[in-house]
Design a protein around this motif. Structure first.
Motif, PDB file in Angstrom:
ATOM      1  N   LEU A  45      -3.183 -21.808   4.160  1.00 43.65           N
ATOM      2  CA  LEU A  45      -2.256 -20.875   3.536  1.00 43.65           C
ATOM      3  C   LEU A  45      -0.909 -21.560   3.355  1.00 43.65           C
ATOM      4  O   LEU A  45      -0.558 -22.467   4.116  1.00 43.65           O
ATOM      5  N   ALA A  75      -8.915 -15.248   0.416  1.00 43.40           N
ATOM      6  CA  ALA A  75      -7.481 -15.265   0.735  1.00 43.40           C
ATOM      7  C   ALA A  75      -6.849 -16.578   0.295  1.00 43.40           C
ATOM      8  O   ALA A  75      -5.734 -16.596  -0.256  1.00 43.40           O
ATOM      9  N   TYR A 134      -6.668 -16.648  -3.611  1.00 41.82           N
ATOM     10  CA  TYR A 134      -5.569 -15.794  -4.076  1.00 41.82           C
ATOM     11  C   TYR A 134      -4.215 -16.453  -3.805  1.00 41.82           C
ATOM     12  O   TYR A 134      -3.314 -16.428  -4.655  1.00 41.82           O
ATOM     13  N   THR A 153      -3.602 -11.501  -1.943  1.00 41.09           N
ATOM     14  CA  THR A 153      -3.660 -12.282  -0.707  1.00 41.09           C
ATOM     15  C   THR A 153      -3.401 -11.381   0.493  1.00 41.09           C
ATOM     16  O   THR A 153      -4.152 -11.384   1.482  1.00 41.09           O
ATOM     17  N   THR A 194      -6.243  -8.853   1.162  1.00 41.92           N
ATOM     18  CA  THR A 194      -7.434  -9.490   1.736  1.00 41.92           C
ATOM     19  C   THR A 194      -7.242  -9.752   3.220  1.00 41.92           C
ATOM     20  O   THR A 194      -8.142  -9.495   4.031  1.00 41.92           O
ATOM     21  N   VAL A 195      -6.072 -10.250   3.601  1.00 42.85           N
ATOM     22  CA  VAL A 195      -5.813 -10.540   5.011  1.00 42.85           C
ATOM     23  C   VAL A 195      -5.728  -9.246   5.826  1.00 42.85           C
ATOM     24  O   VAL A 195      -6.237  -9.168   6.948  1.00 42.85           O
ATOM     25  N   LEU A 225       0.780 -15.910   7.298  1.00 43.58           N
ATOM     26  CA  LEU A 225       1.077 -15.321   5.996  1.00 43.58           C
ATOM     27  C   LEU A 225       2.430 -14.621   6.002  1.00 43.58           C
ATOM     28  O   LEU A 225       3.244 -14.817   5.097  1.00 43.58           O
TER      29      LEU A 225
END
Length: 282
Positions: free
Chosen positions: A41, A220, A223, A232, A235-236, A260
């Motif tokens: 990420l 994730a 995205y 993103t 999804t997380v 994130l």
């Protein structure tokens, strides 16, 4: 002779072992270890191609802008309601009805109101739900829980409903969404608002083809690489809610969650003990 046979068998087994270690890739559709996902990420969400909008006039851009000086429904020292958006308060999506999320602290508030505005500052959608009881108006957010009984803050999410008689978000248009914590229904000047911008872009067929073959952790990453903030985050959040009660997996998912939020300048939210409450509108 015996030593040569043993040596030969040892070398064969060693080569097989190393082969298995070196050539066991994760296919796109297979689950990648969550700790690996966190490493992939972005470290910082803002980038040269992800700039704040230059149009639109939000009703409020910072939580607490209309707080009553005579008191608040949030205890002193608690974090205020916070929209889960990058520092620019802007994110893009390719979804016609995206999901928005925000942090809701413990409070004595009566209700929460969500409004989405278009570029002309006109309401295109609104909903509210009571924090005093599970049963309220038809606009109540299903599966939500009263934060009156929660010692922790909540991450609340709203999927903009496709069945509420509103048109899908227009591609290229700027929208502003606002969440207001209603401390006093009879005195709306005590509302504590927060919010963010969103803009829909054209769907990416190649990306969507990859997403169709990817596991949630890989989705994730895809995205995030496409700089689709709202997908993103959604999804997380979904992975966090659906993760089994496995301490090892939970710790790994918390690492992804923290990574994130930190990448978007939401370190204070990442530090909070949280309850992930569902909030899908009827």
């Amino acid at each position: 002779m015996l030593s040569k046979q043993l040596l030969s068998r040892f070398l064969f087994l060693t080569s097989v072992l190393w082969g298995n270690l070196l050539f066991t890739p994760y296919a796109l559709g297979q689950d990648r270890p969550p700790q690996t996902v966190s490493n992939r990420l972005p470290d910082q969400w803002e980038s040269s191609d992800f700039r704040p909008p230059r149009s639109g006039s939000p009703r409020s851009t910072q939580s607490g802008g209309r707080r009553n000086p005579n008191g608040s429904c949030i205890n002193s020292g608690n974090l205020l309601p916070t929209a889960l958006v990058p520092p620019s308060r802007f994110g893009i999506t390719q979804a016609p009805y995206p999901q928005i999320s925000w942090y809701l602290p413990p409070s004595t508030a009566e209700a929460v109101e969500i409004i989405i505005f278009n570029e002309q500052d006109q309401e295109v959608y609104s909903a509210w739900y009571s924090l005093k009881s599970a049963a309220s108006s038809p606009a109540t957010l299903a599966n939500s829980v009263s934060n009156q009984s929660l010692p922790k803050g909540e991450i609340m999410s709203l999927q903009i409903p496709a069945n509420a008689g509103i048109n899908p978000l227009e591609v290229g248009k700027l929208y502003y969404w606002e969440v207001s914590l209603i401390c006093d229904m009879d005195n709306r000047t005590r509302d504590i608002p927060t919010g963010g911008y969103l803009q829909r872009i054209d769907p990416d067929d190649a990306l969507n083809a990859q997403l169709g073959q990817a596991s949630p952790p890989e989705q994730a990453i895809l995205y995030a690489n496409a700089r689709l903030w709202y997908e993103t985050l959604a999804t997380v959040v979904k992975m966090q809610r659906q993760s089994p009660q496995d301490p090892t997996l939970t710790a790994s998912m918390n690492t992804i969650w923290t990574k994130l939020l930190n990448s978007a300048g939401l370190e204070k939210v990442a530090e909070q003990p949280l309850y992930l409450g569902a909030a899908n509108s009827q």
